[in-house]
Design an enzyme around this catalytic site. Structure first.
Site, PDB file in Angstrom:
ATOM      1  N   GLU A  49       0.813  -1.219   0.000  1.00  0.00           N
ATOM      2  CA  GLU A  49       0.000   0.000   0.000  1.00  0.00           C
ATOM      3  C   GLU A  49       0.850   1.275   0.000  1.00  0.00           C
ATOM      4  O   GLU A  49       0.513   2.255   0.669  1.00  0.00           O
ATOM      5  CB  GLU A  49      -0.995  -0.003   1.161  1.00  0.00           C
ATOM      6  CG  GLU A  49      -2.154  -0.954   0.950  1.00  0.00           C
ATOM      7  CD  GLU A  49      -3.407  -0.580   1.725  1.00  0.00           C
ATOM      8  OE1 GLU A  49      -3.541   0.580   2.149  1.00  0.00           O
ATOM      9  OE2 GLU A  49      -4.253  -1.466   1.907  1.00  0.00           O
ATOM     10  N   HIS A 272      -1.994  -0.865  10.063  1.00  0.00           N
ATOM     11  CA  HIS A 272      -1.523  -2.229  10.300  1.00  0.00           C
ATOM     12  C   HIS A 272      -0.293  -2.180  11.207  1.00  0.00           C
ATOM     13  O   HIS A 272       0.395  -1.162  11.285  1.00  0.00           O
ATOM     14  CB  HIS A 272      -1.124  -2.909   8.986  1.00  0.00           C
ATOM     15  CG  HIS A 272      -2.281  -3.291   8.124  1.00  0.00           C
ATOM     16  ND1 HIS A 272      -2.519  -4.586   7.720  1.00  0.00           N
ATOM     17  CD2 HIS A 272      -3.265  -2.542   7.571  1.00  0.00           C
ATOM     18  CE1 HIS A 272      -3.594  -4.627   6.964  1.00  0.00           C
ATOM     19  NE2 HIS A 272      -4.074  -3.393   6.855  1.00  0.00           N
TER      20      HIS A 272
END
Length: 391
Positions: A49, A272
């Site tokens: 990402e 995350h």
């Protein structure tokens, strides 16, 4: 290979949540990520990402003294988001874009536009060949009504096949990434069973970090707390998986995760948690090498997983066929209404009737175009499997 061969590898993995204009404090988090990676000096940093080319170039410039080798895997419309930074020279690079990857009309999810993929880099370290893979599979979004389950299972199968066919000359295989699957999920078991990859969290004897190794935790201020409500301790969807072939042995000495905060500044690097592992590779005498001949009993867990995957994808294909048939009927109705509209227009029919017919005709045709694609998985001609490793 020298009998006393031993090599230590420090690996870093993180889903960076770097969506331009949407991810909070993106620039600041990228800056702190660069500082952290430079200070820790890992052998490999594998990231997901990193959607912005500008962010990758910033990290590349900032990390170049510590990680002279870097690559950004580009695919789809907005890019795969995958990139790697290495202390060691990269010998080869390639990628595979997953065939099935969501629906283009689900714009708010965006997975289809990203072109989800798996990237491969090959390193030669002291005569040992390391194949390192980084990937990001389709997101789940709704576990109770998961319309993307078949997509992730198909991606897990493609990932397993890609690893199988590209790692034949490798001595050690390493896979890192956001699989968007819980450890017991079908796709995760399929991947582990087929490839023989072992889970660093389950293998290590020295773990420090969030409870149960979870990589999305409620303590992280960027996490959607509502989505984690059914999971009070969080979920584990990011992984480090590895294996060694004959002549080598690999073990995870230690594994650590962040726990909702940057280890230094106290604020998260992403929504995350990062994974940080220390792996040891050593020479393994021939008699200690795993036996490549497997009894039928050893293959039964894999066959069970394959049958379950086949069933799940069969359901996905049936759903896709239903949508295709439904869309065909709707498009036919829309075209019939359009034809009637043309007849009315040619015959000087009432303007009100024309408008009444034109509006639903266009709407029906456009809406029917949202037909879901087919899902398929061909395991009927599968090769001999690797030893099972998913409980």
């Amino acid at each position: 290979m020298k009998p006393n061969f031993s090599l230590r590898l420090r690996i870093f993995n993180l889903n960076c949540w770097g969506i331009p204009y949407l991810s909070k404090h993106r620039a600041d988090r990228m800056r702190r990520l660069g500082d952290f990676l430079n200070q820790e000096s890992f052998d490999l940093a594998l990231l997901e990402e990193v959607w912005s080319e500008q962010d990758f170039q910033y990290l590349r410039q900032k990390l170049s003294p510590t990680y002279p080798a870097a690559h950004h895997f580009r695919s789809g419309i907005i890019g795969s988001g995958l990139c790697v930074f290495s202390k060691h020279p990269i010998q080869e690079l390639t990628q595979h874009v997953y065939t099935l990857n969501g629906y283009p009309y689900m714009i708010h999810h965006g997975d289809w536009f990203s072109g989800k993929a798996v990237g491969l880099l090959v390193l030669h370290l002291s005569g040992m060949v390391l194949n390192a893979y980084v990937t990001h599979l389709h997101a789940e979004y709704n576990r109770q009504k998961d319309i993307y389950l078949a997509h992730r299972v198909a991606q897990a199968w493609e990932l397993a096949q890609f690893i199988h066919h590209t790692s034949k000359k490798a001595d050690v295989v390493l896979l890192c990434g956001d699989l968007n699957m819980h450890p017991e999920d079908l796709g995760c078991c399929l991947l582990k069973e087929w490839t023989g990859l072992r889970d660093a969290y389950l293998e290590t004897r020295d773990f420090k970090g969030s409870e149960e190794g979870n990589t999305m935790v409620p303590k992280n201020c960027y996490v959607n707390q509502q989505e984690l409500k059914p999971f009070p301790f969080g979920v584990r969807i990011d992984y480090m998986l590895y294996k060694a072939v004959s002549g080598f042995y690999i073990s995870c000495k230690s594994l650590e995760t962040t726990t909702g905060n940057d280890p230094y500044s106290g604020t998260p690097l992403s929504d995350h948690e990062a994974l940080m592992a220390t792996l040891f590779v050593r020479h393994s005498p021939p008699q200690q090498s795993p036996n490549s001949t497997h009894r039928p009993a050893e293959r039964s867990p894999l066959m069970s997983v394959l049958k379950e995957a086949w069933t799940e994808l069969g359901l996905g294909m049936a759903q896709a066929r239903w949508w295709a048939a439904f869309a065909s009927y709707v498009i036919g109705l829309g075209l019939l209404l359009l034809a009637l509209l043309c007849v009315l227009a040619a015959g000087g029919g009432a303007r009100e009737a024309a408008i009444l017919l034109w509006t639903p005709s266009v709407g029906l045709v456009l809406w029917a175009g949202r037909t879901r694609p087919r899902v398929s998985l061909d395991v009927s001609q599968a090769h001999s499997p690797s030893p099972g490793c998913c409980s």
